[in-house]
Design a protein around this motif. Structure first.
Motif, short mmCIF file in Angstrom:
data_model
loop_
_atom_site.label_atom_id
_atom_site.label_comp_id
_atom_site.label_asym_id
_atom_site.label_seq_id
_atom_site.Cartn_x
_atom_site.Cartn_y
_atom_site.Cartn_z
N ALA A 8 -11.42 46.81 26.92
CA ALA A 8 -10.38 47.84 27.02
C ALA A 8 -10.21 48.58 25.70
N VAL A 9 -10.20 47.84 24.59
CA VAL A 9 -10.01 48.48 23.29
C VAL A 9 -11.24 49.30 22.92
N GLY A 10 -12.42 48.79 23.22
CA GLY A 10 -13.64 49.56 22.97
C GLY A 10 -13.67 50.86 23.75
N ALA A 11 -13.22 50.80 25.00
CA ALA A 11 -13.17 52.01 25.83
C ALA A 11 -12.18 53.02 25.25
N ALA A 12 -11.04 52.54 24.73
CA ALA A 12 -10.06 53.43 24.12
C ALA A 12 -10.61 54.06 22.85
N ALA A 13 -11.32 53.26 22.05
CA ALA A 13 -11.94 53.79 20.83
C ALA A 13 -12.92 54.90 21.19
N ARG A 14 -13.72 54.67 22.21
CA ARG A 14 -14.70 55.66 22.64
C ARG A 14 -14.02 56.91 23.20
N SER A 15 -12.98 56.71 24.01
CA SER A 15 -12.29 57.83 24.64
C SER A 15 -11.67 58.77 23.61
N HIS A 16 -11.14 58.19 22.53
CA HIS A 16 -10.44 59.00 21.53
C HIS A 16 -11.28 59.24 20.27
N GLY A 17 -12.49 58.69 20.24
CA GLY A 17 -13.37 58.91 19.10
C GLY A 17 -12.83 58.34 17.80
N ILE A 18 -12.25 57.12 17.87
CA ILE A 18 -11.58 56.50 16.71
C ILE A 18 -12.22 55.15 16.39
N VAL A 19 -12.45 54.90 15.11
CA VAL A 19 -12.83 53.57 14.66
C VAL A 19 -11.57 52.70 14.70
N VAL A 20 -11.64 51.54 15.34
CA VAL A 20 -10.49 50.67 15.54
C VAL A 20 -10.76 49.31 14.92
N VAL A 21 -9.79 48.82 14.13
CA VAL A 21 -9.87 47.46 13.59
C VAL A 21 -8.67 46.69 14.11
N LEU A 22 -8.94 45.63 14.87
CA LEU A 22 -7.89 44.88 15.57
C LEU A 22 -7.95 43.41 15.18
N GLY A 23 -6.80 42.82 14.88
CA GLY A 23 -6.71 41.39 14.63
C GLY A 23 -6.30 40.66 15.90
N VAL A 24 -7.04 39.59 16.23
CA VAL A 24 -6.76 38.83 17.45
C VAL A 24 -6.82 37.34 17.18
#
Length: 342
Positions: A84-100
């Motif tokens: 889901a987060v990867g799809a959001a990054a792709r949809s908005h063209g943003i590099v995302v760094v997430l802590g889990v």
């Protein structure tokens, strides 16, 4: 890579009741950042589903139920949350760094995940040494996660919380020429002294590495503190300590930090400042003295089981591993030259 990067650090409260609610907040923040033209967004340490604040204020004997609940809601990598987060990054063209909180069968890990702007999962690294109370919650990572990865915004490296007090871990990333360093802390912990320490830590790394630092910390509301600890006397231990900030290679704040409440801290990063800083002091280049001091990094994964090649003896394997470790320098600049006779 363009010369100007628009970066955001998210200071948010997790959903302590519904773990899916925390993921929803992450996806909402990515969408908001996309609307604001952000190229990189960073979320707090183990934000999904939540940082284990309970482990800091209660003894292990009384935290079994909360620990099991964390297991039940932890993230599998790769899995539905990363999809889901990867799809959001792709949809908005943003590099995302997430802590889990990552679950790998019977163990949990403090994991930092980097998604490129096309949604590709570039790195999932585990905190190498959980701190104090955290050692009852998470296992240890290994050297395979001490990597800097190429992304649309440049070379990105990441460390979590007090990993920044391991100078060799920081140097491992510096030697790989990180341009943007991502720092993640839990926030709402220990009080104002923790926020002061965070500032000293990230500003020093920016100066020493000659890179930008984008740091995100979490935030707890008064209601959440009461939900975690009914005794108000314990609230001091889970208050303060939030210091979301963006630091330039010259060690200064690009924009004023965020220390209270929720929000996106957004700043323009002039990547030309990296050269400006390193022209004067490049810790892993012209300012280094590798003939006197250098770092040896074993970046091999450390699985619990290793299948031996058929016919290999323990002595042969130990000898080969020793030779590999001896010649593996962190900056990967070792070259083997062959003579014409070879």
């Amino acid at each position: 890579m363009t010369n100007m990067i628009r970066a955001a650090a998210a200071q948010l409260s997790p959903d302590l009741v519904n773990p899916g609610g925390t993921v929803t907040k992450v996806l909402g923040a990515i969408a908001e950042a996309g609307e604001k033209g952000v190229d990189l967004i960073v979320f707090p340490e183990t934000f999904v589903p939540w940082y284990p604040y309970f482990s800091f204020i209660y003894p292990p004997v009384s935290t079994g139920k909360d620990h099991v609940r964390l297991y039940d809601n932890a993230v599998v990598v790769p899995g539905p949350v990363t999809d889901a987060v990867g799809a959001a990054a792709r949809s908005h063209g943003i590099v995302v760094v997430l802590g889990v909180n990552e679950r790998d069968h019977g163990s949990l890990y403090n994991t930092q995940i980097i998604f490129d702007a096309d949604g590709t999962l570039k790195l999932a690294r585990r905190k190498i040494t959980p701190t104090f109370h955290e050692r009852m919650i998470w296992g240890q990572g290994d050297g395979s996660g001490l990597k800097v990865v190429d992304t649309r915004v440049g070379r990105v490296g990441a460390l979590a919380c007090w990993e920044h007090y391991n100078p060799l871990a920081r140097y491992a990333l510096m030697a790989q020429h990180e341009e943007i360093h991502v720092a993640q802390f839990p926030g709402s912990l220990v009080g104002p002294i923790f926020a002061e320490q965070i500032e000293v830590t990230i500003r020093h790394h920016a100066l020493e590495s000659g890179c930008f630092v984008v740091n995100a910390t979490g935030w707890l509301t008064p209601q959440q503190k009461t939900a975690i600890a009914a005794d108000p006397k314990l609230h001091k231990a889970i208050s303060g300590g939030s210091f979301t900030a963006i630091i330039s290679p010259e060690g200064s704040h690009v924009v004023p930090p965020l220390t209270e409440g929720e929000g996106l801290l957004i700043a323009e990063l002039d990547m030309g400042l990296i050269t400006k800083r390193k022209r004067m002091m490049d810790s892993v280049g012209h300012y280094a003295r590798p003939e006197l001091l250098r770092l040896l990094l074993d970046d091999r994964p450390a699985p619990a089981m290793q299948v031996l090649p058929f016919g290999s003896t323990q002595d042969e394997l130990a000898s080969r591993a020793g030779r590999e470790a001896e010649h593996r320098t962190v900056d990967q600049r070792v070259a083997v030259e062959r003579s014409p006779a070879d």
